[in-house]
Write a protein that holds these residues in place. Structure first.
Motif, PDB file in Angstrom:
ATOM      1  N   ALA A 165      19.457  39.209 -26.892  1.00 25.30           N
ATOM      2  CA  ALA A 165      20.414  38.390 -27.635  1.00 25.30           C
ATOM      3  C   ALA A 165      21.617  37.961 -26.794  1.00 25.30           C
ATOM      4  O   ALA A 165      22.024  36.784 -26.838  1.00 25.30           O
ATOM      5  CB  ALA A 165      20.875  39.132 -28.890  1.00 25.30           C
ATOM      6  N   PRO A 166      22.225  38.853 -25.988  1.00 27.71           N
ATOM      7  CA  PRO A 166      23.409  38.421 -25.219  1.00 27.71           C
ATOM      8  C   PRO A 166      23.125  37.333 -24.209  1.00 27.71           C
ATOM      9  O   PRO A 166      24.042  36.623 -23.784  1.00 27.71           O
ATOM     10  CB  PRO A 166      23.858  39.722 -24.525  1.00 27.71           C
ATOM     11  CG  PRO A 166      23.251  40.825 -25.306  1.00 27.71           C
ATOM     12  CD  PRO A 166      21.954  40.290 -25.809  1.00 27.71           C
ATOM     13  N   PHE A 167      21.855  37.190 -23.779  1.00 28.70           N
ATOM     14  CA  PHE A 167      21.544  36.235 -22.716  1.00 28.70           C
ATOM     15  C   PHE A 167      21.331  34.822 -23.244  1.00 28.70           C
ATOM     16  O   PHE A 167      21.223  33.873 -22.454  1.00 28.70           O
ATOM     17  CB  PHE A 167      20.288  36.684 -21.960  1.00 28.70           C
ATOM     18  CG  PHE A 167      20.453  37.984 -21.249  1.00 28.70           C
ATOM     19  CD1 PHE A 167      21.095  38.045 -20.024  1.00 28.70           C
ATOM     20  CD2 PHE A 167      19.985  39.174 -21.801  1.00 28.70           C
ATOM     21  CE1 PHE A 167      21.263  39.242 -19.361  1.00 28.70           C
ATOM     22  CE2 PHE A 167      20.151  40.376 -21.142  1.00 28.70           C
ATOM     23  CZ  PHE A 167      20.795  40.418 -19.920  1.00 28.70           C
ATOM     24  N   ALA A 168      21.273  34.662 -24.563  1.00 33.38           N
ATOM     25  CA  ALA A 168      21.074  33.325 -25.124  1.00 33.38           C
ATOM     26  C   ALA A 168      22.235  32.404 -24.788  1.00 33.38           C
ATOM     27  O   ALA A 168      22.065  31.183 -24.698  1.00 33.38           O
ATOM     28  CB  ALA A 168      20.880  33.412 -26.640  1.00 33.38           C
ATOM     29  N   VAL A 169      23.442  32.972 -24.569  1.00 29.95           N
ATOM     30  CA  VAL A 169      24.608  32.151 -24.270  1.00 29.95           C
ATOM     31  C   VAL A 169      24.457  31.438 -22.930  1.00 29.95           C
ATOM     32  O   VAL A 169      25.098  30.408 -22.679  1.00 29.95           O
ATOM     33  CB  VAL A 169      25.880  33.032 -24.272  1.00 29.95           C
ATOM     34  CG1 VAL A 169      25.882  33.980 -23.088  1.00 29.95           C
ATOM     35  CG2 VAL A 169      27.137  32.170 -24.272  1.00 29.95           C
ATOM     36  N   LEU A 170      23.591  31.952 -22.041  1.00 33.77           N
ATOM     37  CA  LEU A 170      23.394  31.329 -20.726  1.00 33.77           C
ATOM     38  C   LEU A 170      22.731  29.965 -20.821  1.00 33.77           C
ATOM     39  O   LEU A 170      22.675  29.238 -19.829  1.00 33.77           O
ATOM     40  CB  LEU A 170      22.559  32.252 -19.828  1.00 33.77           C
ATOM     41  CG  LEU A 170      23.213  33.572 -19.435  1.00 33.77           C
ATOM     42  CD1 LEU A 170      22.249  34.444 -18.655  1.00 33.77           C
ATOM     43  CD2 LEU A 170      24.483  33.319 -18.621  1.00 33.77           C
ATOM     44  N   PHE A 171      22.224  29.607 -22.011  1.00 32.22           N
ATOM     45  CA  PHE A 171      21.601  28.301 -22.180  1.00 32.22           C
ATOM     46  C   PHE A 171      22.587  27.261 -22.687  1.00 32.22           C
ATOM     47  O   PHE A 171      22.174  26.173 -23.099  1.00 32.22           O
ATOM     48  CB  PHE A 171      20.402  28.415 -23.131  1.00 32.22           C
ATOM     49  CG  PHE A 171      19.225  29.101 -22.505  1.00 32.22           C
ATOM     50  CD1 PHE A 171      18.302  28.390 -21.759  1.00 32.22           C
ATOM     51  CD2 PHE A 171      19.068  30.473 -22.622  1.00 32.22           C
ATOM     52  CE1 PHE A 171      17.232  29.019 -21.170  1.00 32.22           C
ATOM     53  CE2 PHE A 171      18.002  31.120 -22.041  1.00 32.22           C
ATOM     54  CZ  PHE A 171      17.068  30.391 -21.302  1.00 32.22           C
ATOM     55  N   ASN A 172      23.866  27.585 -22.649  1.00 31.05           N
ATOM     56  CA  ASN A 172      24.887  26.580 -22.922  1.00 31.05           C
ATOM     57  C   ASN A 172      24.738  25.449 -21.889  1.00 31.05           C
ATOM     58  O   ASN A 172      24.593  25.702 -20.699  1.00 31.05           O
ATOM     59  CB  ASN A 172      26.268  27.207 -22.810  1.00 31.05           C
ATOM     60  CG  ASN A 172      27.375  26.223 -23.135  1.00 31.05           C
ATOM     61  OD1 ASN A 172      27.675  25.329 -22.348  1.00 31.05           O
ATOM     62  ND2 ASN A 172      27.996  26.390 -24.289  1.00 31.05           N
ATOM     63  N   PRO A 173      24.721  24.199 -22.306  1.00 33.72           N
ATOM     64  CA  PRO A 173      24.472  23.096 -21.355  1.00 33.72           C
ATOM     65  C   PRO A 173      25.379  23.107 -20.136  1.00 33.72           C
ATOM     66  O   PRO A 173      24.936  22.802 -19.020  1.00 33.72           O
ATOM     67  CB  PRO A 173      24.690  21.845 -22.218  1.00 33.72           C
ATOM     68  CG  PRO A 173      24.378  22.291 -23.606  1.00 33.72           C
ATOM     69  CD  PRO A 173      24.847  23.717 -23.698  1.00 33.72           C
ATOM     70  N   LEU A 174      26.670  23.431 -20.309  1.00 34.28           N
ATOM     71  CA  LEU A 174      27.584  23.447 -19.170  1.00 34.28           C
ATOM     72  C   LEU A 174      27.173  24.523 -18.156  1.00 34.28           C
ATOM     73  O   LEU A 174      27.213  24.299 -16.936  1.00 34.28           O
ATOM     74  CB  LEU A 174      29.015  23.681 -19.656  1.00 34.28           C
ATOM     75  CG  LEU A 174      29.618  22.571 -20.524  1.00 34.28           C
ATOM     76  CD1 LEU A 174      31.024  22.954 -20.971  1.00 34.28           C
ATOM     77  CD2 LEU A 174      29.641  21.257 -19.751  1.00 34.28           C
ATOM     78  N   ILE A 175      26.779  25.690 -18.671  1.00 38.55           N
ATOM     79  CA  ILE A 175      26.348  26.761 -17.768  1.00 38.55           C
ATOM     80  C   ILE A 175      25.053  26.374 -17.061  1.00 38.55           C
ATOM     81  O   ILE A 175      24.879  26.632 -15.853  1.00 38.55           O
ATOM     82  CB  ILE A 175      26.178  28.080 -18.551  1.00 38.55           C
ATOM     83  CG1 ILE A 175      27.514  28.509 -19.167  1.00 38.55           C
ATOM     84  CG2 ILE A 175      25.628  29.172 -17.649  1.00 38.55           C
ATOM     85  CD1 ILE A 175      27.423  29.770 -20.012  1.00 38.55           C
ATOM     86  N   VAL A 176      24.133  25.742 -17.789  1.00 37.57           N
ATOM     87  CA  VAL A 176      22.859  25.332 -17.182  1.00 37.57           C
ATOM     88  C   VAL A 176      23.096  24.359 -16.034  1.00 37.57           C
ATOM     89  O   VAL A 176      22.516  24.489 -14.950  1.00 37.57           O
ATOM     90  CB  VAL A 176      21.941  24.708 -18.253  1.00 37.57           C
ATOM     91  CG1 VAL A 176      20.717  24.077 -17.603  1.00 37.57           C
ATOM     92  CG2 VAL A 176      21.512  25.752 -19.269  1.00 37.57           C
ATOM     93  N   VAL A 177      23.976  23.386 -16.247  1.00 32.84           N
ATOM     94  CA  VAL A 177      24.259  22.400 -15.199  1.00 32.84           C
ATOM     95  C   VAL A 177      24.905  23.071 -13.988  1.00 32.84           C
ATOM     96  O   VAL A 177      24.539  22.794 -12.834  1.00 32.84           O
ATOM     97  CB  VAL A 177      25.168  21.278 -15.757  1.00 32.84           C
ATOM     98  CG1 VAL A 177      25.652  20.371 -14.628  1.00 32.84           C
ATOM     99  CG2 VAL A 177      24.417  20.466 -16.799  1.00 32.84           C
TER     100      VAL A 177
END
Length: 803
Positions: A150-162
């Motif tokens: 669950a905590p790692f789902a935040v890594l898929f924020n578009p800004l973080i992905v870019v």
């Protein structure tokens, strides 16, 4: 480490088979425990999008819309008639109670989706595909998976992905194109502890890869299932069950598929930060391992991430099950049949291309696995033996880190072999059991099928039978071509030597020398007869003085020899030929004249299976005093874009100072010796390269002895001191490889050169009181020729540096 994303992919139900009365559903049908209705597949490549159902064992099945409606109605509250009404309303077509009973008996019961008449749960057999994961071991249950990812789902924020993607691409460019991996490799292998650390990080990153899939599924709203490890193909692998992602649309499924690769990129970026903080170059190898994992995962041939990406892009989740109908659909008599119109046109085109690429590659891989298995097993056994010896040495020295590295090396060698044997065993077992079931009740067909299986086993036994060379470890000198892989099973029958093929010839080897063996080879030049022309005569030798071959080398041609210079220049650009250049010269220097004679030998080749041999021999006799004596003796040999080429250059020079002219007897001895040297030069192409240097050194000793024994030439105290060295330079390297001094001959064949007249320099000495004449050296190349006969083999020469 390999990674397998998700659980079983959706597949169609088994063929229709009527259930017995005892296996009929209840009067009020009810779904089996653990059956989940996933709904219609979004973004499907099928003309009629299938509906998905997951059983309690994790297997996901594709159902037609009508079957799905019947199963949806079997909720334990509706009767058969009510289920028929529900299906009629949902499908828009009339469905009777008898239709519902028929569908339940023939489809839903065999699939294990309904409870039996007594209320018991059905027995289901999960699909066991050949390319599926084996020996699964669950590490976390679905509930625990959901909590830890669950905590790692935040890594898929578009800004973080870019940001991560940009940093990853920059890191790849810097490591591969700017920094390089030389220092990292050296540091890692020099310190076994660092090598173990890199291995451990790589293993952990493989598990983190699975976190990416699970977190991406959660980001889209799906629920990830169990996580664990197993064996995929021949390697251990981690897996995550993300079957629930089929609830999502195409975008959500692709995010789930790409989540593992994205987390590999996160690992690479984090390692770059760790390298920046610590300065340990060995950590950069982890970045490379992440790149390699990502490249391998993108392959769509087997069930890696690339396979799932392609499946979800096309909306055809059962690609392997589409192989048979796709191949049948290519046959002319199947054109236009309804089964060829199941997929949308664009999806069918993509799947057809995938099938036409994947099937030949998998069959080729299987064939090569069968053919090469004996030699691979022998090589693995040999390698494991060496690693075992090093493991024992590390343990005796107390080097635990080194011992751990050796143990991992043994495991890395053994696991692929065990995996290959397991795959072949399962393939044979499935073939036999499948044919046995399909021919039940058909005696003639079963007899033919079992006879074919027996013939197949006999062929494998013949191919794998130990006969001396079958289980020979792969040697460093082998190229690993298809001919090499099949030679142990289908021996080459030709006796004529050809590049890359075996044959028979006659070779002479020096008496008392160690003979080469298959395990301990020695490089040699084998000259074979040329094929006859149409008239029955060999082609004429290239006449001396013909135009030199074009200069194709990435360096300048050596300058022409100056006065008193001696140069042998052999250049060969003709495939399968031999070029000799021999230059012998005897030079007299007058009293007081500076001595700067240069002796050169150059051998250059740019061709296939060819040889270039240059021999320069110069004797400089200085009568009287000379203030400046700076002779030069140079040799160089180089291969450029060569395949199995030999270049051999030998420059041998002798410089002697005489107090006065030679006596008549000594002069006649020198003349006779020089005539012998000239005769040797005329036939030097028939002399093994290993003997040339020693023979020329012997001639120098004889010349020195003649000068030393003459009183008129050595009036002062002491004896003349010869100066000069013999420096053979040779190369025998693959195309494009850097060349260095070595005089080794290739094992390939080349035609023998025709003997031509070697140069001779008159041994006229200067008269007393008169300036001595200076004889310029004569350069005579021995040209390429295609003549019959057997030439002596050439044994390797030791490396020597030119003076």
């Amino acid at each position: 480490m390999s990674h397998a994303t998700g659980g079983p992919r959706p597949e169609a139900g088994p063929p229709s088979s009527h259930a017995s009365l005892a296996e009929r559903p209840l009067q009020v049908p009810v779904r089996a425990d653990g059956v989940h209705l996933l709904g219609q597949s979004g973004g499907s490549g099928y003309r009629e999008a299938p509906s998905l159902v997951r059983r309690a064992d994790g297997q996901t099945l594709q159902l037609t819309r009508l079957l799905y409606l019947v199963l949806e109605g079997a909720d334990g509250n509706r009767t058969v008639e009510e289920i028929a009404q529900h299906a009629t309303q949902g499908s828009g077509r009339l469905v009777s109670a008898e239709n519902v009973r028929a569908l339940m008996d023939s489809q839903l019961l065999p699939m294990g989706l309904l409870r039996l008449a007594g209320g018991s749960q059905p027995e289901v057999k999960k699909a066991d595909p050949l390319l599926g994961m084996r020996f699964r071991y669950t590490v976390t249950d679905p509930e625990r998976t959901r909590k830890i990812t669950a905590p790692f789902a935040v890594l898929f924020n578009p800004l973080i992905v870019v940001a991560v993607t940009a940093a990853f691409l920059a890191a790849c460019w810097w490591v591969l194109m700017v920094k390089g991996l030389g220092s990292a490799t050296h540091e890692a292998f020099a310190n076994p502890a660092l090598l173990l650390l890199i291995f451990a990080i790589t293993i952990l990153s493989a598990g983190f890869h699975e976190f990416g899939h699970a977190a991406a599924a959660r980001k889209g709203g799906a629920t990830p299932g169990a996580m664990g490890a197993g064996l995929y193909l021949v390697w251990p692998a981690f897996f995550t069950d993300v079957t629930d992602s089929y609830r999502l649309g195409r975008g959500g499924r692709l995010r789930t598929d790409l989540g593992g690769l994205y987390f590999n990129a996160i690992v690479a970026v984090a390692i770059m930060g760790l390298w920046w903080a610590t300065g340990f170059d060995a950590l950069l190898l982890v970045v490379v391992t992440q790149i390699l994992q990502m490249v391998r995962q993108l392959l769509p041939l087997v069930r890696f991430d690339g396979y799932h990406i392609l499946a979800d892009t096309t909306g055809v989740p059962d690609l392997f099950q589409r192989i048979k109908p796709t191949l049948l659909g290519l046959l002319p008599w199947h054109w236009g049949k309804p089964e060829n119109k199941v997929l949308k046109p664009w999806a069918r085109a993509v799947v057809t291309v995938w099938v036409l690429v994947t099937v030949p590659l998998l069959l080729f891989s299987l064939a090569m696995m069968v053919l090469a298995l004996p030699r691979l097993l022998a090589t693995a056994w040999d390698s494991a033996g060496r690693q075992r010896d090093m493991l024992a040495a590390s343990l005796s020295d107390g080097d635990l880190a080194g011992a751990a590295v050796r143990a991992l090396a043994i495991a890395a060698v053994a696991l692929p072999m065990l995996g290959m044997l397991y795959i072949l065993f399962r393939l044979l077992r499935q073939l036999v059991t499948g044919l046995w079931k399909k021919t039940r009740g058909k005696v003639l067909q079963r007899t033919v099928a079992m006879a074919a299986v027996a013939a197949l086993l006999a062929g494998l036994g013949w191919a794998w039978w130990p006969d001396g060379g079958t289980y020979r470890p792969v040697q460093p000198y082998e190229r690993g071509t298809l001919a090499d892989a099949t030679s142990s099973i289908v021996p080459q029958g030709s006796t004529v030597l050809r590049e890359g093929r075996s044959g028979t010839t006659v070779a002479l080897w020096p008496e008392g020398a160690a003979k080469p063996t298959r395990e301990n080879p020695q490089l040699s030049m084998v000259l074979v007869p040329a094929e006859k022309s149409g008239s029955g005569t060999a082609s004429a030798a290239t006449a001396a003085g013909t135009a030199a071959p074009s200069w194709v080398f990435p360096f300048d041609r050596p300058a022409a020899p100056e006065e008193d210079g001696n140069q042998a220049l052999a250049v060969n650009t003709t495939d399968g030929s031999v070029t000799y250049s021999v230059a012998f010269a005897l030079v007299w220097a007058e009293d007081g004249e500076p001595v700067d004679a240069r002796n050169e030998a150059y051998a250059f080749a740019s061709c296939s299976g060819c040889a270039a041999v240059a021999v320069g021999f110069q004797v400089v006799l200085i009568v009287g005093e000379a203030d400046v004596i700076v002779p030069e003796n140079l040799s160089a040999a180089a291969n450029y874009n060569c395949l199995d080429c030999l270049t051999y250059a030998l420059a041998s020079q002798l410089v002697l100072t005489l107090d006065g002219p030679l006596g008549t007897g000594s002069f006649e001895q020198l003349n006779a010796l020089w005539a012998e040297i000239a005769e040797y030069g005329r036939n030097i192409q028939n002399v093994p390269l290993s003997e040339i240097q020693a023979r020329l050194a012997g001639y120098k000793e004889q010349i020195t002895a003649i000068i030393t024994a003459d009183p008129s030439a050595t009036r002062t105290k002491g004896t003349p001191a010869p100066t000069g060295t013999a420096a053979p330079t040779g190369t025998n390297a693959p195309a494009g490889a850097p060349t260095g001094p070595a005089s080794q001959a290739p094992a390939g064949g080349a035609p023998a050169p025709a003997p031509t007249q070697a140069p001779t320099a008159p041994a006229t000495q200067p008269a007393a009181g008169n300036p001595p004449p200076s004889y310029a050296p004569i350069e005579t190349p021995l040209p390429t020729a295609d003549t019959g006969g057997t030439a002596p083999a050439v044994e390797p020469q030791p490396t020597a540096n030119p003076s």
